[in-house]
Motif scaffolding. Structure first.
Motif, mmCIF file in Angstrom:
data_model
loop_
_atom_site.group_PDB
_atom_site.id
_atom_site.type_symbol
_atom_site.label_atom_id
_atom_site.label_comp_id
_atom_site.label_asym_id
_atom_site.label_seq_id
_atom_site.Cartn_x
_atom_site.Cartn_y
_atom_site.Cartn_z
ATOM 1 N N GLN A 105 0.816 -0.922 -0.052
ATOM 2 C CA GLN A 105 -0.042 -0.086 0.152
ATOM 3 C C GLN A 105 0.494 1.228 0.239
ATOM 4 O O GLN A 105 0.360 2.479 0.088
ATOM 5 C CB GLN A 105 -0.956 0.237 1.037
ATOM 6 C CG GLN A 105 -1.696 -1.372 0.986
ATOM 7 C CD GLN A 105 -2.650 -1.337 2.228
ATOM 8 O OE1 GLN A 105 -3.010 -0.380 3.112
ATOM 9 N NE2 GLN A 105 -3.585 -2.472 2.304
ATOM 10 N N SER A 106 1.948 0.793 0.593
ATOM 11 C CA SER A 106 2.912 2.462 0.203
ATOM 12 C C SER A 106 4.434 1.879 0.070
ATOM 13 O O SER A 106 4.552 0.309 0.572
ATOM 14 C CB SER A 106 3.355 3.294 1.951
ATOM 15 O OG SER A 106 3.255 2.407 2.520
ATOM 16 N N TRP A 107 5.612 2.727 0.118
ATOM 17 C CA TRP A 107 6.743 2.493 -0.225
ATOM 18 C C TRP A 107 7.535 1.955 0.860
ATOM 19 O O TRP A 107 8.143 1.004 0.737
ATOM 20 C CB TRP A 107 7.864 3.015 -0.835
ATOM 21 C CG TRP A 107 7.216 4.036 -2.760
ATOM 22 C CD1 TRP A 107 6.572 4.711 -2.970
ATOM 23 C CD2 TRP A 107 8.041 2.846 -3.153
ATOM 24 N NE1 TRP A 107 6.407 4.356 -4.126
ATOM 25 C CE2 TRP A 107 6.878 3.988 -4.601
ATOM 26 C CE3 TRP A 107 8.478 1.396 -3.567
ATOM 27 C CZ2 TRP A 107 7.725 2.931 -5.900
ATOM 28 C CZ3 TRP A 107 8.780 1.617 -4.771
ATOM 29 C CH2 TRP A 107 8.317 1.798 -6.129
ATOM 30 N N THR A 108 6.486 1.966 2.131
ATOM 31 C CA THR A 108 7.301 1.766 3.387
ATOM 32 C C THR A 108 7.175 0.371 3.630
ATOM 33 O O THR A 108 7.670 -0.750 4.297
ATOM 34 C CB THR A 108 7.047 1.872 4.655
ATOM 35 O OG1 THR A 108 5.882 2.334 4.375
ATOM 36 C CG2 THR A 108 7.426 3.513 4.836
ATOM 37 N N ASP A 109 5.721 -0.665 3.073
ATOM 38 C CA ASP A 109 6.284 -1.532 2.710
ATOM 39 C C ASP A 109 6.793 -2.906 2.402
ATOM 40 O O ASP A 109 6.785 -3.410 3.155
ATOM 41 C CB ASP A 109 4.608 -2.136 2.324
ATOM 42 C CG ASP A 109 2.933 -1.389 2.741
ATOM 43 O OD1 ASP A 109 3.002 -1.248 4.273
ATOM 44 O OD2 ASP A 109 2.117 -1.307 2.262
ATOM 45 N N PRO A 236 3.363 0.667 10.387
ATOM 46 C CA PRO A 236 2.698 0.003 9.126
ATOM 47 C C PRO A 236 2.113 -1.257 9.439
ATOM 48 O O PRO A 236 3.021 -1.908 10.244
ATOM 49 C CB PRO A 236 2.808 0.287 7.917
ATOM 50 C CG PRO A 236 4.475 1.108 7.920
ATOM 51 C CD PRO A 236 5.075 1.562 9.239
ATOM 52 N N THR A 274 0.730 -8.348 -6.621
ATOM 53 C CA THR A 274 1.669 -7.429 -5.042
ATOM 54 C C THR A 274 1.918 -8.279 -4.440
ATOM 55 O O THR A 274 3.152 -8.826 -3.802
ATOM 56 C CB THR A 274 0.548 -6.434 -4.747
ATOM 57 O OG1 THR A 274 -0.883 -7.001 -4.289
ATOM 58 C CG2 THR A 274 -0.289 -5.799 -6.430
#
Length: 455
Positions: A105-109, A236, A274
């Motif tokens: 859901q975001s680059w931090t994932d 996250p 994903t």
């Protein structure tokens, strides 16, 4: 006990590889064709077990054959597809796990999944070393060999009394954990018990490896990682199912190897690109970490403990013929250490041979005499040739590999060395030029087989 370590999928792969190897021997195939056939058999078995042809094909490419080439694409892909179709007609259920949450859901994932891959690599290395150390302790113990499986079985039964998932040998326990939200304490307990069950199973004499155990343990690690992420307010949160699948792929790569194999397994099980992308990130991190710090998958590590100097699938056997004993020249000329210079010159005229092996009074190796050195000084002909001997301590043993042979040549600063046995009996002589040429020939042969050019 076997279920605690090997799993049905690995048993299928072993059976497929064995059947293919038997067929190859009956057909008297070349080494390259034999490897392709064994890879196709093992890959087809994995494909049928999971209902995943890409997983089976890349299992063959990465773990058995060692590389993907155009030459082995057709037979491996055909075997994997045929196995899936036949298994489907016989009522086999594909290995499907649907997820409702987007994995990234975001680059931090990606950073969290990379961290999960790193943790999986560390735990995978720890598990492999624990199995090896436990196996070594049991082997050195006074417990009779025939009694070890019984004692191991009692230990596994004790663990099964707590939860039968420790003896899981198929998809059941993995599906149960992915579909059920277990508390963190239970996940940690199950993780420790499953790892202990695998250690007991292997160290006490049960056959198998860590194929399915690594998938199950990886899923548990992913779920524990997801539960811990929920406890950190600023971090996250990860979906437990997605984290379990990523952990399954990462630990599978750390123990078994094959990052694309495990990534395709996740892709074909979920149909979600994903999730497959997250699994690929974690798998690559785990693969690089294990390769740099440990150097082996579990299968090659166990072969390494048994004396096999291999590191991956594509270098299993091609260097075996390059031992000092197989490359040496047996027509060795020897001379006693008490021989005089005059006698040596009479027996070995200048230009007749480059070197002569010197032996002592009992006929054992004592050094090498360069022929030219005996003609450099025209001094006393009654002087013994023993004073001219070199490399008295630099020798080769028949079982030394090409790597050790070349190191010995560098250490002795010579281009020819004697090959002796443990009692110092002279077996032959090996030149650096011949060893280098044989290595180049085998290297070229391996390259041609790898690219499908071997005729």
């Amino acid at each position: 006990g076997v279920g605690a370590s090997v799993g049905l999928e690995a048993a299928y792969a072993q059976a497929g590889a064995a059947a293919a190897s038997f067929a190859g021997q009956r057909l008297n195939l070349r080494r390259a064709d034999m490897r392709t056939l064994v890879g196709a058999g093992a890959g087809a078995a994995i494909a049928a077990a999971f209902g995943a042809p890409l997983t089976g094909a890349f299992y063959a490419f990465e773990i058995v054959i060692g590389a993907y080439t155009v030459a082995n694409l057709a037979p491996v892909a055909a075997a994997a597809l045929a196995a899936v179709l036949v298994a489907g007609k016989m009522g086999a259920i594909p290995y499907l796990l649907k997820t409702d949450t987007q994995a990234v859901q975001s680059w931090t994932d990606y950073g969290l999944y990379a961290l999960l891959g790193l943790i999986s690599a560390v735990l995978g290395i720890a598990l492999m070393r624990l199995v090896a150390n436990a196996e070594r302790l049991v082997t050195r113990s006074p417990i009779p060999r025939w009694l070890r499986p019984a004692i191991g079985g009692v230990g596994l039964a004790a663990l099964a009394l707590v939860t039968p998932q420790t003896l899981s040998a198929g998809h059941g326990a993995l599906h149960l954990n992915l579909m059920t939200e277990l508390p963190l304490k239970m996940l940690v307990l199950l993780l420790a018990m499953k790892a202990l069950a695998s250690v007991i199973s292997l160290s006490f004499g049960f056959r198998g490896g860590l194929f399915f155990a690594s998938l199950f343990l990886g899923a548990l690690i992913g779920q524990v990682f997801s539960a811990l992420s929920l406890l950190i307010p600023w971090a996250p949160s990860l979906d437990p199912t997605v984290a379990a699948l990523v952990g399954m792929a990462a630990l599978g790569v750390a123990v078994v190897g094959g990052p694309f194999t495990m990534s395709f397994l996740v892709l074909e099980a979920t149909g979600d690109f994903t999730v497959a992308a997250a699994a690929l990130v974690a798998s690559m991190i785990a693969s690089a970490m294990v390769r740099e710090t440990f150097g082996y998958s579990f299968s090659t590590w166990r072969l390494h403990l048994r004396g096999e100097t291999i590191r991956s699938a594509h270098d299993v056997s091609w260097m075996r013929p390059l031992s000092a004993g197989r490359m040496m020249r047996k027509d060795v000329q020897t001379v006693p250490a008490s021989t005089t210079l005059a006698e040596f010159r009479r027996r070995f005229p200048l230009g007749s041979t480059k070197r002569v092996i010197m032996v002592d009074e009992t006929g054992l190796y004592a050094g090498v005499i360069p022929t030219a050195k005996a003609y450099v000084d025209g001094g006393d002909g009654e002087k013994p040739v023993a004073s001219l001997a070199i490399n008295a301590d630099t020798v080769l043993k028949p079982d030394q590999t090409i790597k050790d042979v070349m190191r010995a040549f560098d250490h002795g600063e010579t281009d020819e060395l004697a090959v002796i046995d443990d009692k110092k009996n002279v077996l032959g002589v090996l030149s650096e030029a011949y060893a280098t040429r044989r290595y180049a020939e085998e290297l070229e042969k391996a390259r041609r087989e790898l690219t499908g050019e071997a005729g």
